[in-house]
Design an enzyme around this catalytic site. Structure first.
Site, PDB file in Angstrom:
ATOM      1  N   GLU A 182       0.837  -1.207   0.000  1.00  0.00           N
ATOM      2  CA  GLU A 182       0.000   0.000   0.000  1.00  0.00           C
ATOM      3  C   GLU A 182       0.874   1.261   0.000  1.00  0.00           C
ATOM      4  O   GLU A 182       0.603   2.217   0.732  1.00  0.00           O
ATOM      5  CB  GLU A 182      -0.956  -0.014   1.200  1.00  0.00           C
ATOM      6  CG  GLU A 182      -1.937  -1.164   1.167  1.00  0.00           C
ATOM      7  CD  GLU A 182      -3.020  -1.063   2.233  1.00  0.00           C
ATOM      8  OE1 GLU A 182      -4.162  -1.467   1.969  1.00  0.00           O
ATOM      9  OE2 GLU A 182      -2.730  -0.562   3.347  1.00  0.00           O
ATOM     10  N   GLU A 257      -6.741  -7.513  -0.945  1.00  0.00           N
ATOM     11  CA  GLU A 257      -7.304  -7.506   0.412  1.00  0.00           C
ATOM     12  C   GLU A 257      -8.800  -7.235   0.301  1.00  0.00           C
ATOM     13  O   GLU A 257      -9.216  -6.121  -0.020  1.00  0.00           O
ATOM     14  CB  GLU A 257      -6.615  -6.451   1.290  1.00  0.00           C
ATOM     15  CG  GLU A 257      -5.157  -6.760   1.582  1.00  0.00           C
ATOM     16  CD  GLU A 257      -4.532  -5.796   2.589  1.00  0.00           C
ATOM     17  OE1 GLU A 257      -5.282  -4.996   3.213  1.00  0.00           O
ATOM     18  OE2 GLU A 257      -3.300  -5.826   2.753  1.00  0.00           O
TER      19      GLU A 257
END
Length: 608
Positions: A182, A257
């Site tokens: 991320e 995710e």
């Protein structure tokens, strides 16, 4: 001899298919719309499970549960601070044996998606970074600062030695490997991302690499040439659009995710989300041919002192609880929930024709323990090590200590009423005057000062400071030192000349005497035994206790805190024995407690 030879030959022949399956080399590649496993479209249905959060003895059983829900892949981070707790000291043994975890998945017929990016977030202490990075002056994580890159290279090379032989291209079961994590939520330096890519290749990760980011950050966090995966989006058309926009109009499409619920932090409501809200989304994603990784399929427990914390300019410091139940399909103890059963029904619709899922394993046996008594209680001052002296208070990092507690001790002139203030307390402090507790300071609630009335004479001031978990996400990742990080003020003036006692509790300290001080209200280490005729999972009921940490048979099971929402501590059956078992509790605010019980269920939703 002939008969023995025939038996050996038959054993070799019958074992050949299994050996071939374990050593066969595969190809895993990107098609325009789908992943290609050995040249054929492959829909990855993955669930995240972290090896340090699950006892090694339970890895295989949890993987069998994954197969029973219809998963074909396991996703896991690799945790730098687990594997290099001190600079240059590597640990890939026991519960940290990530290679064994991956091989166990292969034996159970599961593929693996590996996430060894040096930063993991993961509600984990310092986002996975080892504390000692902060000992190196000028080092800056997640960037091109040379000292960081050197430490990063050393670490990823060590990880590569363990895991690169297990890539599918080399006969293993690791399908692909994530670089960074991320990153677009943090910065947008493509040169830094390319350094990541090169480091991974140098470490032997020469297969398929990818990046993952949430929707607002995918453009900044993606490195051109690698597959961009998306986090937290499950609208099929949006997933495809976002990946197409960042990947030359092509797939395949991967939700790295997908969140079936959320994590918890101390003092806030337990997060649960009904399974009904997910069934349609899961169905539509799989029907669209989009691969998925559930974060989490099974959360387990963040044991020891390894929980992280969140904080930013708008949010106060929020340390996470020890339970990582996550309201996941598989609960903290590894049992199937109703969410598991409902997800299984949806997934079964999208498996290859003729696939028959294994039966769901039965729930694990549970026991209760009605009365555990503590036979000794040693106040804090009975087990102090030799102190270090310093004019100024030192941080944990200054002292070479990662986790646990540090006791700061000094003398003040008495017969005075004034305010005591700790500037930049990290994170929780028991304030003691002349050996008695007089108050608590707490970064979480913003309380860093207390008004004291000191008695006449020379007064002893003791400050027991706890690291409640380094921040794992956001801008304060770079300012993550622990302890008293600036100074102590008494009546507005800086206090100097300290004695510093390191209490890392990486192992239980030796207690000088077992005799408790009558009426003492200072933190105490309490020890006892209990006897079992049979073993099973159980849950220590800490709801009447105050705040602290529990060890059973030498295993640090994590923290408890009366504020909730977590009121129990999970004890896996594998760490209990028939016969005598040892228990120890470091209790900070209710040292008078002398017994507890263990119940047959978790209590994760009670705030006080």
């Amino acid at each position: 001899m002939k008969r023995t030879g025939i038996i050996v030959l038959l054993m070799v022949i019958f074992s050949m298919p299994a050996l071939a399956q374990q050593t066969a080399k595969h190809t895993f590649a990107l098609g325009d719309t789908a992943f290609l496993l050995d040249g054929k479209p492959f829909l990855m249905i993955s669930g995240e499970m972290h090896y340090p959060r699950v006892p090694r003895e339970c890895w295989r059983a949890r993987m069998k549960m994954a197969k029973a829900m219809g998963l074909n892949t396991i996703g896991t981070y690799v945790f730098w601070n687990v594997h290099e707790p001190e600079k240059g000291q590597y640990d890939f043994s026991g519960n940290n044996d990530i290679a064994a975890f991956v091989k166990t998945a292969q034996e159970e017929g599961l593929w693996v998606v590996l996430r060894p990016s040096p930063y993991v977030c993961a509600e984990w202490e310092f986002g996975g970074y080892p504390y000692w990075l902060q000992q190196i002056k000028g080092l800056v994580v997640r960037g091109k600062e040379p000292q960081y890159l050197e430490a990063y290279r050393n670490y990823i090379m060590a990880v590569g030695k363990q895991l690169s032989p297990l890539l599918v291209e080399h006969g293993g079961n690791i399908l692909m490997v994530q670089i960074e994590n991320e990153y677009g939520s943090y910065s947008n330096d493509k040169d830094y991302l390319d350094i990541n890519r090169k480091l991974f290749i140098d470490a032997g990760f020469d297969g398929l690499l990818y990046t993952c980011d949430p929707e607002p950050a995918i453009k900044d966090g993606h490195l051109p040439g690698l597959l961009p995966a998306i986090n937290g989006v499950d609208d099929p058309s949006k997933v495809k659009r976002l990946i197409n926009e960042n990947h030359n109009g092509k797939g395949p499409y991967y939700i790295a995710e997908w969140y079936p619920a959320w994590f918890d932090w101390w003092g806030t409501k337990h997060h649960t989300v009904p399974y009904q809200q997910y069934l349609g989304k899961l169905d539509s994603v799989l029907a669209a041919g989009i691969s998925i990784n559930m974060y989490m399929f099974h959360g387990g427990t963040t044991r020891g002192f390894m929980n992280g914390a969140n904080a930013n300019d708008r949010t106060p410091y929020e340390p996470q609880i020890s339970s990582y139940d996550y309201d996941a399909p598989l609960d903290e103890a590894g049992n199937a929930t109703e969410k598991f059963m409902q997800f299984r029904k949806v997934i079964s619709k999208h498996l290859p024709e003729g696939t028959v899922l294994p039966e769901v394993p039965a729930a694990r046996p549970v026991i209760t323990i009605p009365d555990i008594r503590f036979t000794s209680s040693a106040p804090l001052f009975n087990f102090l090590p030799v102190p270090a002296g310093s004019v100024k208070p030192l941080t944990f990092e200054d002292l070479g200590q990662a986790y646990g507690w540090v006791l700061y001790s000094t003398k003040l002139a008495g017969n005075k009423k004034a305010w005591l203030k700790i500037k930049e307390l990290r994170d929780y402090c028991i304030v003691m005057v002349n050996g008695k507790r007089v108050g608590v300071l707490d970064r979480r609630s913003g309380v860093d000062s207390i008004q004291l009335q000191l008695p006449a004479g020379n007064v002893k001031l003791d400050l027991l400071v706890e690291n409640l978990g380094r921040i794992n996400f956001g801008p304060y990742l770079l300012t993550n030192k622990k302890g008293i990080t600036e100074k102590v003020l008494w009546a507005g003036k800086e206090v100097n000349n300290w004695q510093l006692y390191k209490l890392p509790f990486d192992k239980l300290p030796a207690v000088k005497t077992k005799k408790a001080i009558a009426g003492s209200n200072v933190p105490a280490l309490k020890e006892g035994t209990f006897t079992l005729d049979t073993v099973g999972d159980t849950y220590l009921d800490m709801s009447n206790w105050g705040k602290g940490t529990v060890w059973v048979n030498g295993h640090n099971l994590g923290r408890y805190w009366e504020v909730g929402p977590q009121q129990t501590i999970y004890v896996p059956a594998e760490w209990l024995h028939k016969g005598a078992n040892n228990i120890a509790v470091m209790e900070l605010i209710k040292p008078e407690m002398d017994k507890l019980s263990a119940i047959d269920h978790a209590v994760l939703d009670v705030l006080k």
